[in-house]
Write an enzyme that holds these catalytic residues in place. Structure first.
Site, PDB file in Angstrom:
ATOM      1  N   VAL A 247     -14.560  -0.118   9.211  1.00 48.59           N
ATOM      2  CA  VAL A 247     -13.943   0.619   8.096  1.00 48.59           C
ATOM      3  C   VAL A 247     -14.643   0.304   6.773  1.00 48.59           C
ATOM      4  CG1 VAL A 247     -11.795   1.094   6.859  1.00 48.59           C
ATOM      5  CG2 VAL A 247     -11.753   0.743   9.330  1.00 48.59           C
TER       6      VAL A 247
ATOM      7  N   ARG B 178      -8.255  -1.080  -8.056  1.00 45.36           N
ATOM      8  CA  ARG B 178      -8.849   0.187  -7.670  1.00 45.36           C
ATOM      9  C   ARG B 178      -7.813   1.248  -7.330  1.00 45.36           C
ATOM     10  NH1 ARG B 178     -13.232   2.525  -4.707  1.00 45.36           N
ATOM     11  NH2 ARG B 178     -12.015   3.728  -3.268  1.00 45.36           N
TER      12      ARG B 178
ATOM     13  N   ARG C  48     -17.020   1.474  -1.225  1.00 44.15           N
ATOM     14  CA  ARG C  48     -15.738   2.134  -1.511  1.00 44.15           C
ATOM     15  C   ARG C  48     -15.905   3.302  -2.460  1.00 44.15           C
ATOM     16  NH1 ARG C  48     -10.798  -2.159  -1.293  1.00 44.15           N
ATOM     17  NH2 ARG C  48      -9.632  -0.302  -0.768  1.00 44.15           N
TER      18      ARG C  48
ATOM     19  N   ASN D 140       0.813  -1.218   0.000  1.00 47.60           N
ATOM     20  CA  ASN D 140       0.000   0.000   0.000  1.00 47.60           C
ATOM     21  C   ASN D 140       0.846   1.267   0.000  1.00 47.60           C
ATOM     22  OD1 ASN D 140      -2.231  -1.579  -0.099  1.00 47.60           O
ATOM     23  ND2 ASN D 140      -2.863  -1.260   2.028  1.00 47.60           N
TER      24      ASN D 140
HETATM   25  C1  UD1 Z   1      -6.521   1.673   1.751  1.00 48.83           C
HETATM   26  C2  UD1 Z   1      -5.776   0.379   1.567  1.00 48.83           C
HETATM   27  C3  UD1 Z   1      -6.600  -0.799   2.086  1.00 48.83           C
HETATM   28  C4  UD1 Z   1      -7.015  -0.552   3.522  1.00 48.83           C
HETATM   29  C5  UD1 Z   1      -7.717   0.797   3.648  1.00 48.83           C
HETATM   30  C6  UD1 Z   1      -8.060   1.149   5.076  1.00 48.83           C
HETATM   31  C7  UD1 Z   1      -4.474   0.782  -0.420  1.00 48.83           C
HETATM   32  C8  UD1 Z   1      -4.240   0.433  -1.838  1.00 48.83           C
HETATM   33  N1  UD1 Z   1      -5.506   0.174   0.156  1.00 48.83           N
HETATM   34  O1  UD1 Z   1      -7.704   1.609   0.944  1.00 48.83           O
HETATM   35  O2  UD1 Z   1      -5.787  -1.973   2.009  1.00 48.83           O
HETATM   36  O3  UD1 Z   1      -7.910  -1.566   3.921  1.00 48.83           O
HETATM   37  O4  UD1 Z   1      -6.851   1.831   3.142  1.00 48.83           O
HETATM   38  O5  UD1 Z   1      -6.929   1.129   5.875  1.00 48.83           O
HETATM   39  O6  UD1 Z   1      -3.750   1.547   0.178  1.00 48.83           O
HETATM   40  N2  UD1 Z   1     -14.595   6.092   1.678  1.00 48.83           N
HETATM   41  C9  UD1 Z   1     -15.665   6.866   1.251  1.00 48.83           C
HETATM   42  N3  UD1 Z   1     -15.404   7.883   0.365  1.00 48.83           N
HETATM   43  C10 UD1 Z   1     -14.137   8.175  -0.078  1.00 48.83           C
HETATM   44  C11 UD1 Z   1     -13.061   7.379   0.365  1.00 48.83           C
HETATM   45  C12 UD1 Z   1     -13.311   6.340   1.250  1.00 48.83           C
HETATM   46  O7  UD1 Z   1     -16.798   6.651   1.633  1.00 48.83           O
HETATM   47  O8  UD1 Z   1     -13.970   9.125  -0.862  1.00 48.83           O
HETATM   48  C13 UD1 Z   1     -14.848   4.978   2.602  1.00 48.83           C
HETATM   49  C14 UD1 Z   1     -14.573   3.627   1.928  1.00 48.83           C
HETATM   50  O9  UD1 Z   1     -15.723   3.174   1.252  1.00 48.83           O
HETATM   51  C15 UD1 Z   1     -14.221   2.761   3.107  1.00 48.83           C
HETATM   52  C16 UD1 Z   1     -13.522   3.726   4.075  1.00 48.83           C
HETATM   53  O10 UD1 Z   1     -13.909   5.040   3.672  1.00 48.83           O
HETATM   54  O11 UD1 Z   1     -15.379   2.273   3.700  1.00 48.83           O
HETATM   55  C17 UD1 Z   1     -12.001   3.611   4.098  1.00 48.83           C
HETATM   56  O12 UD1 Z   1     -11.483   3.887   2.836  1.00 48.83           O
HETATM   57  P1  UD1 Z   1      -9.998   4.415   2.591  1.00 48.83           P
HETATM   58  O13 UD1 Z   1      -9.344   4.741   3.908  1.00 48.83           O
HETATM   59  O14 UD1 Z   1     -10.065   5.464   1.564  1.00 48.83           O
HETATM   60  O15 UD1 Z   1      -9.293   3.123   2.016  1.00 48.83           O
HETATM   61  P2  UD1 Z   1      -8.545   2.921   0.631  1.00 48.83           P
HETATM   62  O16 UD1 Z   1      -7.610   4.064   0.399  1.00 48.83           O
HETATM   63  O17 UD1 Z   1      -9.529   2.568  -0.423  1.00 48.83           O
END
Ligand code: UD1
Length: 422
Positions: free
Chosen positions: A331, A94, A123, A25
């Site tokens: 999360v 993604r 997500r 990541n």
């Molecule tokens: C990253 C990691 C993943 C890890 C996650 C949480 C990478 C490639 N992946 O994913 O392995 O499990 O962090 O530690 O680094 N959300 C929204 N709107 C947004 C963005 C996020 O609603 O604009 C929600 C998502 O649906 C999810 C939560 O917030 O439920 C956490 O997402 P986020 O922290 O952004 O995770 P990723 O960056 O996708």
């Protein structure tokens, strides 16, 4: 290419030492960040996994030259002249959307296919968009493609994220470093991979402070002041945590080297609460267990809380504990698909909304199972190692996304595991 499975012979113990790979990541975002320094950046300790291959394809399509020499990767972005990432790549991974921020920083525009829904919940990317909009980015969606432009340039802003999203924090950072003026991101994600990205951006000429805390300050610099750099990726805390669970569930001792113990603070607290002995040095962690596994209550939260990416692994531990554990997933929605596979091996789990109630059983029994995502896949192999009899894990392409040489590393710890054509 024929599909493969992992065949696991059970009733086994893992013991010995294993080297952590570089963090998936982190490395993915470090590669995207290289877009901001025209020239060849060298990133070391890059894991050899399929997600990294997809990010290489994303960058190559933009015009970058990506070369690997073992775990060192050179990303030469001198001739990058495109700013679009199509659906065929975003749908493979993604995290391809991590190029959005740096493309906007470099070209003032970007075209990135919208990621679809994902198996582990909705997500969304709304926070990425709100954050970038506050820096002056305008978005349109055209037939599933997000088109970003900056008609009035990029400018600094004070932004409070609704949730400390890892991806939104990173995309904002990679645009804010070259915006005019200062940016403050409040409620920023504090994951170690964010700090790693900021360290690399700073070695490229950016001016970021406060990374690792929930308030990150960025003093924008002109794009021309950004230059390529050399950077070493931090160790992978999720891969490391997976091997530690392997030690915990079988008794160990298992030592993971190349990992900063502080990255796994909460996981270590939970391992101890579940009856394990944990010892740490500067860059290693050893786990062992002589008594029974104890039940625990675990809630996943943004860092430094318990990581969602270790939820499945700890569900395996809980399924063999002496009593009832509760795991609450805060999360991601819908991240309990793994439970059904673990139940095929004999685990006793009841799901209610975002809670899993796990009543420990005396032992698991080998069976055919499917990886529902990469962490689930890796955990099913561990479950097979401790189960009675043979387990065949299907859909292992998920495991290859995030674990380098998983079978070889487990074999070195004494596991009887083997990849075979299906
Ligand atoms: C990253 C990691 C993943 C890890 C996650 C949480 C990478 C490639 N992946 O994913 O392995 O499990 O962090 O530690 O680094 N959300 C929204 N709107 C947004 C963005 C996020 O609603 O604009 C929600 C998502 O649906 C999810 C939560 O917030 O439920 C956490 O997402 P986020 O922290 O952004 O995770 P990723 O960056 O996708």
């Amino acid at each position: 290419m024929s599909k493969e499975v992992i065949v696991v012979r059970g009733n086994n113990t893992l013991a010995g030492e294993v080297q952590a790979s570089g963090a998936k990541n982190s490395a993915l975002k470090l590669m995207a960040a290289a877009l901001l320094g025209q020239g060849a950046s060298v990133i070391r300790n890059v894991p050899d996994i399929s997600d990294i291959a997809v990010m290489s394809e994303v960058l190559q399509r933009l015009g970058a030259v990506v070369d690997r020499d073992g775990h060192a990767m050179s990303v030469d972005t001198s001739n990058v002249d495109k700013f679009d990432t199509p659906y065929e790549l975003v749908s493979k991974m993604r995290a391809s959307i991590s190029v959005l921020g740096p493309l906007i920083g470099r070209f003032g525009k970007a075209m990135v296919a919208m990621p679809g829904g994902c198996q582990i919940g909705a997500r969304k990317i709304d926070m990425h968009l709100v954050g970038l909009e506050s820096l002056g980015v305008e978005f349109e969606v055209d037939h599933g493609t997000l088109i970003a432009s900056t008609p009035h340039g990029l400018h600094g802003a004070n932004v409070t994220l609704e949730f400390p999203s890892v991806g939104a924090t990173e995309n904002m950072l990679m645009a804010a470093v070259v915006a005019e003026g200062d940016t403050v991101i409040e409620n920023a994600a504090r994951e170690p991979e964010i700090a790693d990205l900021c360290e690399m951006l700073n070695s490229m000429g950016a001016r970021i402070e406060g990374h690792g805390s929930s308030s990150i300050r960025v003093e924008g610099v002109p794009l021309g002041d950004m230059h390529p750099c050399e950077h070493t990726t931090v160790g992978d805390r999720v891969e490391s945590g997976t091997f530690l669970v392997g030690g915990a569930v079988t008794g160990g001792p298992v030592t993971v080297r190349g990992i900063t113990p502080d990255f796994l603070r909460m996981a270590i607290v939970k391992l101890q609460a579940m009856g394990c002995d944990v010892e740490c040095g500067d860059d290693w962690i050893t786990v062992s267990r002589s008594g029974p596994l104890k039940p625990a209550d675990i809630q996943t939260l943004p860092h430094p809380g318990f990581p969602t990416d270790l939820q499945a692994q700890f569900m395996l531990l809980a399924s063999l504990a002496d009593g009832m554990s509760i795991i609450t997933e805060n999360v991601f929605e819908n991240r309990f698909m793994f439970a059904a596979e673990l139940m095929r091996l004999g685990a006793d789990i009841a799901l209610e909304d975002h809670h899993a109630f796990i009543r420990g059983v005396k032992g698991l029994e080998g069976a055919p199972v499917s990886s529902t995502d990469l962490r689930a896949g890796a955990t099913l192999v561990l479950a097979g190692i401790v189960a009675d009899g043979h387990t065949v894990v299907h859909d292992i392409h998920h495991i290859d996304r995030g674990y380098e040489n998983y079978c070889e590393k487990l074999q070195a710890l004494g596991a009887d595991v083997e990849r075979r054509a299906e």
